[in-house]
Design a protein around this motif. Sequence first.
Motif, PDB file in Angstrom:
ATOM      1  N   ARG A  97      -1.674 -25.330   1.899  1.00 22.21           N
ATOM      2  CA  ARG A  97      -2.190 -25.478   3.007  1.00 22.21           C
ATOM      3  C   ARG A  97      -1.404 -23.927   4.261  1.00 22.21           C
ATOM      4  NH1 ARG A  97      -4.735 -30.458   5.164  1.00 22.21           N
ATOM      5  NH2 ARG A  97      -2.919 -30.828   5.045  1.00 22.21           N
ATOM      6  N   GLU A  98      -0.592 -25.151   4.426  1.00 19.84           N
ATOM      7  CA  GLU A  98       0.380 -23.734   4.922  1.00 19.84           C
ATOM      8  C   GLU A  98       0.787 -22.524   5.009  1.00 19.84           C
ATOM      9  OE1 GLU A  98       4.908 -23.926   7.354  1.00 19.84           O
ATOM     10  OE2 GLU A  98       4.648 -24.739   5.085  1.00 19.84           O
ATOM     11  N   ALA A  99       0.408 -22.299   3.381  1.00 22.20           N
ATOM     12  CA  ALA A  99       0.836 -20.860   2.568  1.00 22.20           C
ATOM     13  C   ALA A  99      -0.449 -19.604   2.864  1.00 22.20           C
ATOM     14  CB  ALA A  99       0.518 -20.943   0.449  1.00 22.20           C
ATOM     15  N   ILE A 100      -1.883 -20.834   2.948  1.00 21.51           N
ATOM     16  CA  ILE A 100      -3.325 -20.399   3.370  1.00 21.51           C
ATOM     17  C   ILE A 100      -3.577 -19.840   4.665  1.00 21.51           C
ATOM     18  CG2 ILE A 100      -5.453 -20.343   3.781  1.00 21.51           C
ATOM     19  CD1 ILE A 100      -5.485 -22.269   1.098  1.00 21.51           C
ATOM     20  N   ARG A 101      -3.039 -20.440   6.055  1.00 22.92           N
ATOM     21  CA  ARG A 101      -2.496 -20.410   7.065  1.00 22.92           C
ATOM     22  C   ARG A 101      -1.738 -19.446   7.517  1.00 22.92           C
ATOM     23  NH1 ARG A 101      -2.264 -25.989   8.301  1.00 22.92           N
ATOM     24  NH2 ARG A 101      -4.298 -26.784   8.269  1.00 22.92           N
ATOM     25  N   ASN A 102      -0.793 -19.184   6.616  1.00 18.90           N
ATOM     26  CA  ASN A 102       0.296 -17.795   7.109  1.00 18.90           C
ATOM     27  C   ASN A 102      -0.167 -16.531   7.033  1.00 18.90           C
ATOM     28  OD1 ASN A 102       2.355 -19.457   8.588  1.00 18.90           O
ATOM     29  ND2 ASN A 102       2.675 -19.709   7.048  1.00 18.90           N
ATOM     30  N   ALA A 103      -1.001 -16.941   5.443  1.00 24.95           N
ATOM     31  CA  ALA A 103      -1.556 -15.997   4.726  1.00 24.95           C
ATOM     32  C   ALA A 103      -2.603 -15.202   5.506  1.00 24.95           C
ATOM     33  CB  ALA A 103      -2.011 -16.367   3.267  1.00 24.95           C
ATOM     34  N   GLY A 104      -3.416 -15.607   5.806  1.00 18.10           N
ATOM     35  CA  GLY A 104      -4.866 -15.888   6.874  1.00 18.10           C
ATOM     36  C   GLY A 104      -4.025 -14.954   8.176  1.00 18.10           C
ATOM     37  N   GLY A 111      -4.780  -7.172  10.697  1.00 19.23           N
ATOM     38  CA  GLY A 111      -5.637  -6.225   9.860  1.00 19.23           C
ATOM     39  C   GLY A 111      -5.304  -6.220   8.590  1.00 19.23           C
ATOM     40  N   CYS A 112      -4.352  -6.943   8.206  1.00 18.67           N
ATOM     41  CA  CYS A 112      -3.868  -6.708   6.931  1.00 18.67           C
ATOM     42  C   CYS A 112      -4.856  -6.824   5.488  1.00 18.67           C
ATOM     43  CB  CYS A 112      -1.879  -7.694   6.448  1.00 18.67           C
ATOM     44  SG  CYS A 112      -0.904  -6.994   7.117  1.00 18.67           S
ATOM     45  N   ALA A 113      -4.479  -5.981   4.732  1.00 16.62           N
ATOM     46  CA  ALA A 113      -5.600  -6.416   3.271  1.00 16.62           C
ATOM     47  C   ALA A 113      -4.961  -7.262   2.723  1.00 16.62           C
ATOM     48  CB  ALA A 113      -5.959  -5.053   2.551  1.00 16.62           C
ATOM     49  N   ALA A 114      -4.460  -7.710   2.326  1.00 14.84           N
ATOM     50  CA  ALA A 114      -3.603  -8.573   1.352  1.00 14.84           C
ATOM     51  C   ALA A 114      -1.904  -9.014   1.621  1.00 14.84           C
ATOM     52  CB  ALA A 114      -3.047  -7.640  -0.216  1.00 14.84           C
ATOM     53  N   VAL A 115      -1.683  -9.943   1.311  1.00 12.95           N
ATOM     54  CA  VAL A 115      -0.416 -10.865   1.491  1.00 12.95           C
ATOM     55  C   VAL A 115       0.536 -10.260   0.131  1.00 12.95           C
ATOM     56  CG1 VAL A 115      -0.433 -11.753   3.471  1.00 12.95           C
ATOM     57  CG2 VAL A 115      -0.870 -12.773   0.857  1.00 12.95           C
ATOM     58  N   ALA A 129      -4.281 -20.871  -4.515  1.00 15.30           N
ATOM     59  CA  ALA A 129      -5.105 -21.659  -3.324  1.00 15.30           C
ATOM     60  C   ALA A 129      -5.299 -20.265  -2.704  1.00 15.30           C
ATOM     61  CB  ALA A 129      -4.434 -22.671  -2.804  1.00 15.30           C
ATOM     62  N   VAL A 130      -4.557 -19.667  -2.136  1.00 10.72           N
ATOM     63  CA  VAL A 130      -4.535 -18.298  -1.103  1.00 10.72           C
ATOM     64  C   VAL A 130      -5.596 -17.835  -1.814  1.00 10.72           C
ATOM     65  CG1 VAL A 130      -3.446 -16.840   0.370  1.00 10.72           C
ATOM     66  CG2 VAL A 130      -1.886 -18.930  -0.167  1.00 10.72           C
ATOM     67  N   VAL A 131      -5.412 -17.280  -3.258  1.00  8.31           N
ATOM     68  CA  VAL A 131      -6.881 -15.908  -3.742  1.00  8.31           C
ATOM     69  C   VAL A 131      -7.874 -16.759  -3.597  1.00  8.31           C
ATOM     70  CG1 VAL A 131      -7.503 -15.398  -5.353  1.00  8.31           C
ATOM     71  CG2 VAL A 131      -4.861 -15.007  -4.979  1.00  8.31           C
ATOM     72  N   ARG A 132      -8.233 -18.045  -3.273  1.00 12.85           N
ATOM     73  CA  ARG A 132      -9.085 -19.001  -3.326  1.00 12.85           C
ATOM     74  C   ARG A 132      -9.268 -18.826  -2.374  1.00 12.85           C
ATOM     75  NH1 ARG A 132      -7.220 -22.597  -7.500  1.00 12.85           N
ATOM     76  NH2 ARG A 132      -6.663 -24.076  -5.619  1.00 12.85           N
ATOM     77  N   ALA A 133      -8.440 -18.831  -1.063  1.00 15.14           N
ATOM     78  CA  ALA A 133      -8.803 -18.657   0.105  1.00 15.14           C
ATOM     79  C   ALA A 133      -9.644 -17.327   0.657  1.00 15.14           C
ATOM     80  CB  ALA A 133      -8.161 -19.276   0.543  1.00 15.14           C
ATOM     81  N   GLY A 134      -9.620 -16.599  -0.361  1.00 17.99           N
ATOM     82  CA  GLY A 134     -10.375 -15.255  -0.153  1.00 17.99           C
ATOM     83  C   GLY A 134      -8.984 -14.399   0.354  1.00 17.99           C
ATOM     84  N   ALA A 179      -3.276 -12.967  -8.883  1.00 19.07           N
ATOM     85  CA  ALA A 179      -2.780 -11.794  -8.368  1.00 19.07           C
ATOM     86  C   ALA A 179      -3.206 -10.393  -8.812  1.00 19.07           C
ATOM     87  CB  ALA A 179      -1.148 -11.400  -8.963  1.00 19.07           C
ATOM     88  N   CYS A 180      -3.082  -9.863  -7.967  1.00 17.43           N
ATOM     89  CA  CYS A 180      -3.734  -8.213  -7.567  1.00 17.43           C
ATOM     90  C   CYS A 180      -2.723  -7.397  -8.231  1.00 17.43           C
ATOM     91  CB  CYS A 180      -4.806  -8.215  -6.661  1.00 17.43           C
ATOM     92  SG  CYS A 180      -3.611  -7.427  -5.032  1.00 17.43           S
ATOM     93  N   ALA A 181      -1.389  -7.440  -8.365  1.00 16.57           N
ATOM     94  CA  ALA A 181      -0.820  -6.302  -8.454  1.00 16.57           C
ATOM     95  C   ALA A 181       0.581  -7.545  -8.490  1.00 16.57           C
ATOM     96  CB  ALA A 181      -0.797  -5.708  -7.507  1.00 16.57           C
ATOM     97  N   LEU A 182       1.573  -7.175  -8.748  1.00 19.45           N
ATOM     98  CA  LEU A 182       2.787  -7.207  -8.723  1.00 19.45           C
ATOM     99  C   LEU A 182       3.828  -6.058  -9.198  1.00 19.45           C
ATOM    100  CD1 LEU A 182       3.685 -10.152 -10.140  1.00 19.45           C
ATOM    101  CD2 LEU A 182       3.775  -9.633 -13.016  1.00 19.45           C
ATOM    102  N   VAL A 183       5.286  -6.822  -7.882  1.00 24.69           N
ATOM    103  CA  VAL A 183       6.668  -6.415  -7.626  1.00 24.69           C
ATOM    104  C   VAL A 183       7.177  -6.787  -8.799  1.00 24.69           C
ATOM    105  CG1 VAL A 183       8.202  -5.775  -5.703  1.00 24.69           C
ATOM    106  CG2 VAL A 183       5.901  -5.435  -5.380  1.00 24.69           C
TER     107      VAL A 183
END
Length: 272
Positions: A97-104, A111-115, A129-134, A179-183
């Motif tokens: 939940r903290e990850a989703i809030r901070n990523a959001g 105005g970021c498109a991704a984290v 969970a963060v991806v599921r939150a959109g 994940a949409c990409a991987l560093v």
Amino acid sequence: MTTTVKTVRDLAVKKERREKITMLTAHDAAFGALVEQAGVDLILVGDSLGMVALGYDSTVPVTMAEMIHHAKAVRRGVKQTLLVGDLPFLSYQVEAREAIRNAGRFLKEAGCAAVKMEGGAEIAPILAAVVRAGIPVIGHIGLTPQTAGQLGGFKVQGRDAESAAKLAHDAQALASAGACALVLECVPALLARRISAELSIPTIGIGAGPHCDGQVLVTHDLLGLFTRFVPKFAKQYASLAGEAGAALAAFRREVEKGTFPAAEHSFGPLDE
Ligand code: KIV
């Protein structure tokens, strides 16, 4: 014609078409604008700003407040390039939940498109969970600077069979988590090639050789602006710290000699 990255889904299109993805860091509006003019696909507001801009010895002390402050500044200098906000240490590891809030916050306030988040299979449930939150998420494995101490320092990862297998497993776990990409940071080139071939999502390498689907560098390293240490993988395309130092010293000398400001830098006659 190369693919224009308008949304994070275009990253996979670039991989399919074998077009290389480019990403560079920025931490203020001026550098955001310069990086955008260079035409790169993604601008990362990386927590490396803690070292190159804030003077910390590592990325560990960087806070969410600092990251949001800088991401908003970059946003003001960038018109259309996708911004990626880097989740700082302990802003996402404790619970989903903290990850989703901070990523959001990166999306809503800057105005970021991704984290981006560092870590292997152990963070896959939180990433999912963060991806599921959109919220699109880029993973980051190999040398993960936030936990470099645990990895024995700033060292190449995946050199022996066991740690190479772990990295390949981590990569799959993060891809399956959404994940949409991987560093891939500081990974032997052949291991990066294998991971890139095994994944359907793109890999973006830094110190991971030429076979990744894209490359990222810290802009201050590329420009020769950060001279405290220069990693082997950081090609310096310019030596701006030297030029900047010479310009600043020239200003001091000219003021002391009385040759600056001259007539062209002044208003009205210099003498009556
Ligand atoms: O913080 C950063 O700049 C990064 C890059 C090195 C990928 O994570």
